[in-house]
Design an enzyme around this catalytic site. Structure first.
Site, PDB file in Angstrom:
ATOM      1  N   VAL A   1       0.744  -1.221   0.196  1.00  0.00           N
ATOM      2  CA  VAL A   1       0.337   0.155   0.202  1.00  0.00           C
ATOM      3  C   VAL A   1       0.369   1.373  -0.108  1.00  0.00           C
ATOM      4  O   VAL A   1       0.354   1.934  -0.915  1.00  0.00           O
ATOM      5  CB  VAL A   1      -0.747   0.207   1.125  1.00  0.00           C
ATOM      6  CG1 VAL A   1      -1.899   1.822   1.328  1.00  0.00           C
ATOM      7  CG2 VAL A   1      -1.819  -1.081   0.985  1.00  0.00           C
TER       8      VAL A   1
ATOM      9  N   ILE B   1       2.740   1.698  -3.515  1.00  0.00           N
ATOM     10  CA  ILE B   1       2.441   1.830  -4.248  1.00  0.00           C
ATOM     11  C   ILE B   1       2.227   3.241  -5.397  1.00  0.00           C
ATOM     12  O   ILE B   1       1.349   4.083  -3.957  1.00  0.00           O
ATOM     13  CB  ILE B   1       1.326   1.087  -4.908  1.00  0.00           C
ATOM     14  CG1 ILE B   1       1.600   0.109  -4.931  1.00  0.00           C
ATOM     15  CG2 ILE B   1       0.505   1.218  -6.470  1.00  0.00           C
ATOM     16  CD1 ILE B   1       0.865  -1.898  -5.090  1.00  0.00           C
TER      17      ILE B   1
ATOM     18  N   GLU C   1      -0.262   5.011  -6.052  1.00  0.00           N
ATOM     19  CA  GLU C   1      -1.665   5.720  -6.675  1.00  0.00           C
ATOM     20  C   GLU C   1      -1.988   7.044  -6.365  1.00  0.00           C
ATOM     21  O   GLU C   1      -2.826   7.580  -6.921  1.00  0.00           O
ATOM     22  CB  GLU C   1      -2.907   4.447  -5.871  1.00  0.00           C
ATOM     23  CG  GLU C   1      -3.045   4.625  -5.262  1.00  0.00           C
ATOM     24  CD  GLU C   1      -2.039   3.814  -3.828  1.00  0.00           C
ATOM     25  OE1 GLU C   1      -1.737   4.528  -3.036  1.00  0.00           O
ATOM     26  OE2 GLU C   1      -2.210   2.598  -4.373  1.00  0.00           O
TER      27      GLU C   1
ATOM     28  N   ASP D   1       0.720  37.609 -32.774  1.00  0.00           N
ATOM     29  CA  ASP D   1      -0.339  38.725 -33.450  1.00  0.00           C
ATOM     30  C   ASP D   1       0.631  39.774 -33.910  1.00  0.00           C
ATOM     31  O   ASP D   1       1.464  39.704 -31.637  1.00  0.00           O
ATOM     32  CB  ASP D   1      -1.476  38.603 -33.052  1.00  0.00           C
ATOM     33  CG  ASP D   1      -2.923  37.888 -33.845  1.00  0.00           C
ATOM     34  OD1 ASP D   1      -2.611  37.351 -34.328  1.00  0.00           O
ATOM     35  OD2 ASP D   1      -3.863  38.155 -33.488  1.00  0.00           O
TER      36      ASP D   1
ATOM     37  N   ASP E   1      -8.042  36.773 -32.139  1.00  0.00           N
ATOM     38  CA  ASP E   1      -8.923  36.860 -31.623  1.00  0.00           C
ATOM     39  C   ASP E   1     -10.896  36.409 -32.405  1.00  0.00           C
ATOM     40  O   ASP E   1     -11.613  36.267 -31.867  1.00  0.00           O
ATOM     41  CB  ASP E   1      -8.995  37.583 -31.223  1.00  0.00           C
ATOM     42  CG  ASP E   1      -7.959  38.670 -32.645  1.00  0.00           C
ATOM     43  OD1 ASP E   1      -7.815  38.415 -34.018  1.00  0.00           O
ATOM     44  OD2 ASP E   1      -7.859  39.939 -32.300  1.00  0.00           O
TER      45      ASP E   1
ATOM     46  N   ASP F   1      -9.878  32.611 -36.302  1.00  0.00           N
ATOM     47  CA  ASP F   1      -8.982  32.476 -35.680  1.00  0.00           C
ATOM     48  C   ASP F   1      -9.896  30.729 -35.218  1.00  0.00           C
ATOM     49  O   ASP F   1      -8.128  30.112 -34.781  1.00  0.00           O
ATOM     50  CB  ASP F   1      -8.391  33.356 -35.030  1.00  0.00           C
ATOM     51  CG  ASP F   1      -7.531  34.514 -35.685  1.00  0.00           C
ATOM     52  OD1 ASP F   1      -7.293  34.406 -37.219  1.00  0.00           O
ATOM     53  OD2 ASP F   1      -7.268  35.669 -35.001  1.00  0.00           O
TER      54      ASP F   1
ATOM     55  N   ASN G   1       3.889   6.632   5.466  1.00  0.00           N
ATOM     56  CA  ASN G   1       3.453   6.842   3.718  1.00  0.00           C
ATOM     57  C   ASN G   1       1.839   7.414   3.418  1.00  0.00           C
ATOM     58  O   ASN G   1       1.862   8.651   2.972  1.00  0.00           O
ATOM     59  CB  ASN G   1       3.543   5.739   3.145  1.00  0.00           C
ATOM     60  CG  ASN G   1       5.357   4.937   2.757  1.00  0.00           C
ATOM     61  OD1 ASN G   1       5.401   5.659   1.857  1.00  0.00           O
ATOM     62  ND2 ASN G   1       5.438   4.182   3.832  1.00  0.00           N
TER      63      ASN G   1
ATOM     64  N   ASP H   1       4.325  11.610   5.424  1.00  0.00           N
ATOM     65  CA  ASP H   1       5.142  12.667   3.713  1.00  0.00           C
ATOM     66  C   ASP H   1       3.965  13.227   3.103  1.00  0.00           C
ATOM     67  O   ASP H   1       4.446  13.509   2.080  1.00  0.00           O
ATOM     68  CB  ASP H   1       5.800  11.296   3.303  1.00  0.00           C
ATOM     69  CG  ASP H   1       4.916  10.309   2.152  1.00  0.00           C
ATOM     70  OD1 ASP H   1       3.675  10.372   2.496  1.00  0.00           O
ATOM     71  OD2 ASP H   1       5.605   9.895   1.999  1.00  0.00           O
TER      72      ASP H   1
HETATM   73  P1  ATP Z   1      -2.891  41.365 -36.133  1.00  0.00           P
HETATM   74  O1  ATP Z   1      -3.771  41.652 -34.779  1.00  0.00           O
HETATM   75  O2  ATP Z   1      -3.323  40.206 -36.641  1.00  0.00           O
HETATM   76  O3  ATP Z   1      -1.105  41.877 -35.608  1.00  0.00           O
HETATM   77  P2  ATP Z   1      -3.698  44.047 -37.241  1.00  0.00           P
HETATM   78  O4  ATP Z   1      -4.248  44.264 -36.647  1.00  0.00           O
HETATM   79  O5  ATP Z   1      -2.128  44.795 -37.868  1.00  0.00           O
HETATM   80  O6  ATP Z   1      -3.176  42.491 -37.526  1.00  0.00           O
HETATM   81  P3  ATP Z   1      -6.404  43.432 -39.021  1.00  0.00           P
HETATM   82  O7  ATP Z   1      -6.489  43.966 -37.940  1.00  0.00           O
HETATM   83  O8  ATP Z   1      -6.874  41.936 -39.767  1.00  0.00           O
HETATM   84  O9  ATP Z   1      -4.940  43.081 -38.533  1.00  0.00           O
HETATM   85  O10 ATP Z   1      -6.055  44.040 -40.073  1.00  0.00           O
HETATM   86  C1  ATP Z   1      -5.465  44.533 -41.153  1.00  0.00           C
HETATM   87  C2  ATP Z   1      -5.291  45.445 -42.100  1.00  0.00           C
HETATM   88  O11 ATP Z   1      -6.410  46.009 -42.252  1.00  0.00           O
HETATM   89  C3  ATP Z   1      -4.572  47.089 -41.686  1.00  0.00           C
HETATM   90  O12 ATP Z   1      -3.090  46.275 -42.167  1.00  0.00           O
HETATM   91  C4  ATP Z   1      -5.165  47.621 -42.114  1.00  0.00           C
HETATM   92  O13 ATP Z   1      -4.959  47.805 -43.571  1.00  0.00           O
HETATM   93  C5  ATP Z   1      -6.398  47.250 -42.132  1.00  0.00           C
HETATM   94  N1  ATP Z   1      -7.260  47.693 -41.502  1.00  0.00           N
HETATM   95  C6  ATP Z   1      -7.622  47.955 -40.555  1.00  0.00           C
HETATM   96  N2  ATP Z   1      -8.492  48.094 -39.526  1.00  0.00           N
HETATM   97  C7  ATP Z   1      -8.834  49.048 -40.557  1.00  0.00           C
HETATM   98  C8  ATP Z   1      -9.953  49.508 -40.108  1.00  0.00           C
HETATM   99  N3  ATP Z   1     -10.825  49.754 -39.180  1.00  0.00           N
HETATM  100  N4  ATP Z   1     -10.993  50.147 -41.186  1.00  0.00           N
HETATM  101  C9  ATP Z   1     -10.611  49.645 -42.621  1.00  0.00           C
HETATM  102  N5  ATP Z   1      -9.232  49.151 -42.409  1.00  0.00           N
HETATM  103  C10 ATP Z   1      -7.981  48.652 -41.438  1.00  0.00           C
END
Ligand code: ATP
Length: 871
Positions: free
Chosen positions: A286, A289, A291, A333, A612, A616, A706, A710
């Site tokens: 006992v 082991i 467990e 990101d 996010d 994704d 044991n 412990d």
């Molecule tokens: P990550 O968080 O992955 O680093 P990110 O935030 O840079 O990415 P996205 O939000 O997908 O990426 O944006 C990609 C592109 O889209 C940007 O580089 C920009 O040119 C354009 N973009 C971002 N936000 C807007 C918005 N609110 N309106 C229009 N274009 C946008």
């Protein structure tokens, strides 16, 4: 009422709700009483009694109890009062052990429950005319909820307004393609669930668009509630490490049983009373082991998980903690994770200008025009309260709004002068956002977004110059957005991106700075030292991304930056050949992320990936460690991830890896401690039986050390603080055994040491006192106390004196309790039933010396480097 068969207004009337104000707080309270919490019935928790009974499911414990019962009956028949001691004590110890087990289990469960609560779902609801976020469990029928892409649907609801809404309903209908939804539809009474397009259902999620809906059913009354009984069966499974340990426990168990069988036979052959030697053999089995190991691992893991919460990482699945420790690639990101996501517009360029202009409070007329159009195509707002700026919404957009504001164009005034008539929201796939505004009596489509996407949709403007300026601004780490427009004759009922976002007139560019997070740079350094490769994955422009990656130390000389389009053009073999050199992926789509994860996994790396958005989720699932953003992340991303970063911070991932490594190291320490000491006991009893045909320890003594003394030090050892050098070592390979790098051999050697010490003590005690009990007493004293000391030895592979002997407060307390428990049976009348006797002072002194031998041996081995870093 059949909600899908009625119009939105009728449903609202029936539920006595209002689209402008929602329910009042008092209505909500009253309805909550009527309908209860919006929760699915949970699986019944195990009661403490049930848990207590479950502790006796172990065969060896049952045999022990049976043996104790038999010996009790024999004592009764023989009328020998001393014969009662052993069985009664054994039962007591077993009960004590079971109580300890219950305590540990409920502690682990509480910790896990607390975690579940941290990730409990929320809902955006309109109450008393105000939009607030509440616990989804507080929702009641009649509540007006707002939904957007990425949200989990918190209750069954009838749509009142919807825009391009799609919902993923596979949990209910089995259909994995998202269903299109429409608030205006009225559906036949008997339509199946999948066809009720004007309803959304609890437990499903929104994949696209936005909506306002009125809750029609909550909790067990929802469609999900109807099938909830099917879902309740989900069992909590063991982590891979726990499974391995359980397996190991089985093998060791067989070995221990074999040893005990031999001990029993030798004992019988040498005339030891059969009952006594049987009890000793079973008690040894006992004790030996392990467990309890999987349970201790759960506790150590859950304590670690709690510790991580305070460091902004919420672990959603326990096995992730183990995986974290071996993470070798962190894909992150950029925006908000590596950078601060505090965008400030610094440059603007209008088509036709020579060079970009700095943003100020009084820009040129042309730039003001660009800012006006840009701000009109933005959501969010900047308000000034007590002189303080408050940004609401996407920082990319509030940066533009603020610049317009500073130039005398506040957003609310712009909205009033040029009302928005329609919109197509921004999404990371299109990288564009469009609105239709009425400007000076004309309908104007304004589009803003990534220049490279925009360029192909423009029919006028000097795009070559724009391209040059984009590159120039991006090279100084600015995020660049292009703005374009066109006039149309009438506003379409359903705006279609392909139609609105084409044949545009190019207007200009804006450039904004997003400073790197200061802690990210340090964290990147830690990663490099720890053998972890950081990789930046972003939707941003490749030049902007590379500039920031270089600043942070992610992009080094010789590295490559690749765009999503380039990645799409690569075959799997090309990617495999390149992946180790690529440290920046720009303009990626969520699908690209999965390819990156898979490519690294083919190289046997453990990949952590952040995300996010709704899209994704597959990459988060595919990664070994999916990290969702706590602030900007959608419910769907969080649901798919293993970890939620409550501060969206890259440094938190690195901290979590550190904790993961620390927890793994602590589990190793506990395993080493328990196995080493247990092996020592088996060796001692086994050798003594062969050498002297006597057991150096009686059954109660074995059980006391044991099962009682412990366990506390073992748990305290599992709570050891993370050692300062865990991030100086390379990541642990995926399937590396717990006993790699000679750890297993060292455990056995430590076992031999304990066995030898115990035998020596037994021999000295017996020789000096001339009694068997004298030998057993000294053996018990040395064995139980040297184990307590061994818990300290196991704290680190470094010298105890370097790390501070008494630094682990819990271990100090546990050691004290254990010492008191040993003293209790040695020096009080309890010693009689335990078969322990008083010894001459000289023997206690010898015992004291022997107890400290393991410290000397371990310190010597540590100093000679025999106990190597084991990662
Ligand atoms: P990550 O968080 O992955 O680093 P990110 O935030 O840079 O990415 P996205 O939000 O997908 O990426 O944006 C990609 C592109 O889209 C940007 O580089 C920009 O040119 C354009 N973009 C971002 N936000 C807007 C918005 N609110 N309106 C229009 N274009 C946008």
């Amino acid at each position: 009422m059949i909600f899908h068969h009625e119009t939105g207004e009728t449903v609202m009337q029936e539920l006595a709700s209002s689209l402008s104000d929602g329910l009042s707080s008092s209505q909500a309270v009253q309805r909550k009483q009527q309908y209860g919490s919006n929760r699915l019935r949970e699986k019944k928790k195990k009661s403490n009694l049930r848990r207590f009974i479950d502790q006796f499911k172990d065969v060896m414990i049952l045999i022990l109890i049976a043996a104790a019962a038999v010996s009790f009956v024999i004592a009764c028949i023989e009328g020998d009062p001393e014969g009662f001691f052993e069985p009664v004590l054994i039962l007591l110890i077993v009960v004590l052990n079971a109580m300890m087990g219950v305590l540990q289990e409920s502690k682990a469960e509480k910790a896990l429950d607390a975690l579940k609560n941290l990730s409990a779902p929320h809902a955006r609801v309109l109450r008393d005319g105000k939009e607030t976020v509440i616990d989804a469990s507080e929702l009641v029928p009649g509540d007006i909820i707002r939904l957007e892409a990425g949200d989990f649907i918190p209750a069954d609801a009838r749509l009142i307004q919807s825009a391009s809404l799609k919902s993923e309903e596979s949990a209910l209908t089995g259909e994995s393609v998202p269903a299109e939804k429409d608030a205006q539809a009225v559906i036949a009474e008997d339509a199946p669930l999948g066809d009720r397009t004007n309803m959304v259902f609890s437990g499903c999620s929104i994949t696209y668009g936005t909506a306002t809906a009125v809750v029609t059913a909550t909790g067990m009354n929802t469609e999900m509630g109807n099938i909830a009984n099917l879902l309740e069966a989900e069992e909590e499974s063991m982590t891979p490490l726990q499974k391995k340990l359980a397996q190991l426990g089985k093998y060791l168990g067989i070995l221990a049983l074999a040893a005990c069988a031999i001990i029993f036979v030798v004992g019988i052959l040498n005339g030891i009373p059969s009952m006594e030697i049987f009890m000793t053999a079973v008690s040894l089995a006992v004790s030996a082991i392990p467990e309890g190991l999987p349970a201790i691992v759960t506790i150590v893991l859950s304590i670690g998980v709690q510790r991580m919460v305070s460091k902004n990482a919420i672990i959603r699945r326990l096995p992730a903690v183990e995986t974290l420790g071996s993470a070798s690639i962190i894909c992150s990101d950029k925006t908000g994770t590596l950078t601060q996501n505090r965008m400030t517009l610094t440059k603007a360029w209008l088509d036709g200008m020579d060079s970009p202009e700095d943003i100020s409070t009084d820009n040129s007329k042309e730039i003001k025009q660009l800012l006006r159009y840009g701000a009109l195509c933005c959501d969010g707002s900047v308000v000034f309260e007590n002189g303080q700026e408050q940004h609401v919404g996407d920082p990319t957009e509030t940066a533009i709004i603020l610049a317009a504001h500073k130039n005398g164009m506040p957003k609310n005034e712009l909205n009033r002068a040029c009302p928005r008539l329609a919109e197509i929201p921004f999404d990371s796939d299109r990288k564009l956002m469009s609105t239709i505004n009425k400007i000076d009596g004309r309908y104007v489509v304004i589009v803003k977004g990534a220049f490279d996407v925009m360029a192909s949709r423009c029919i006028s403007g000097n795009l070559e110059a724009a391209q040059r300026i984009t590159e120039q601004l991006s090279a100084s780490a600015l995020r660049v957005l292009a703005v374009a427009y066109k006039e149309i004759d009438c506003v379409p009922a359903v705006p279609i991106p392909e139609e609105l976002e084409s044949r545009l007139i190019f207007l200009g560019l804006v450039g904004m700075i997003d400073p790197p997070r200061p802690e990210a740079q340090k964290a990147v350094g830690v990663c490099r030292k720890a053998g972890i490769k950081p990789v930046m994955i972003t939707g941003d422009h490749v030049v902007t991304a590379t500039a920031i990656a270089r600043e942070l130390g992610i992009f080094q000389d010789g590295d490559r930056a690749v765009t999503g389009t380039e990645l799409d053009a690569m075959s799997e073999t090309e990617l495999d050949a390149q992946v180790e050199h690529i440290s920046v992926y720009a303009r990626v789509s969520p699908e690209n992320k999965i390819r990156i994860v898979k490519a690294w996994q083919r190289k046997d790396q453990i990949v952590s990936m952040t995300g996010d958005g709704v899209n994704d989720a597959p990459a988060l699932k595919a990664a070994d460690i999916g990290c969702a953003m706590g602030i900007t992340g959608t419910d769907v991303a969080k649901g798919a991830a293993d970890i939620t970063l409550t501060d969206d911070n890259f440094a938190t991932i690195v901290d979590a890896v550190r904790e993961g490594r620390g927890i793994y190291a602590n589990i190793k320490k506990v395993v080493g401690f328990l196995l080493g000491t247990n092996i020592g006991e088996v060796i001692a009893v086994f050798a003594a039986m062969l050498l002297w045909h006597r057991s150096p320890l009686l059954s109660m003594q074995l059980l006391w050390t044991n099962l009682v003394t412990d366990s506390l030090p073992a748990i305290a050892l599992g709570m050891e603080a993370v050692e300062s050098d865990v991030m100086d070592q390379k990541p642990r390979p995926k399937n590396e055994s717990l006993f790699a790098h000679g750890f297993g051999v060292r455990i056995v050697l430590q076992g031999v040491l304990f066995g030898a010490l115990c035998l020596l003590a037994f021999h000295i005690g017996q020789t000096v006192t001339g009694e068997l009990a004298g030998g057993q007493t000294l053996a018990f004293l040395v064995l139980s106390l040297s184990q307590v000391i061994q818990a300290f030895n196991m704290r680190s592979e470094h010298s105890l004196f370097r790390i501070g002997v008494f630094r682990n407060r819990r271990l100090n307390q546990a050691a004290l309790v254990s010492i008191v428990l040993v003293a209790l049976v040695l020096f009080t009348p309890l010693s009689i039933p335990f078969g322990l006797v008083r010894l001459p002072v000289s023997l206690y002194l010898i015992g004291l010396v022997l107890i400290f031998v393991p410290v000397a041996v371990m310190e010597f081995s540590k100093a000679c480097g025999l106990i190597r870093h084991s990662h």
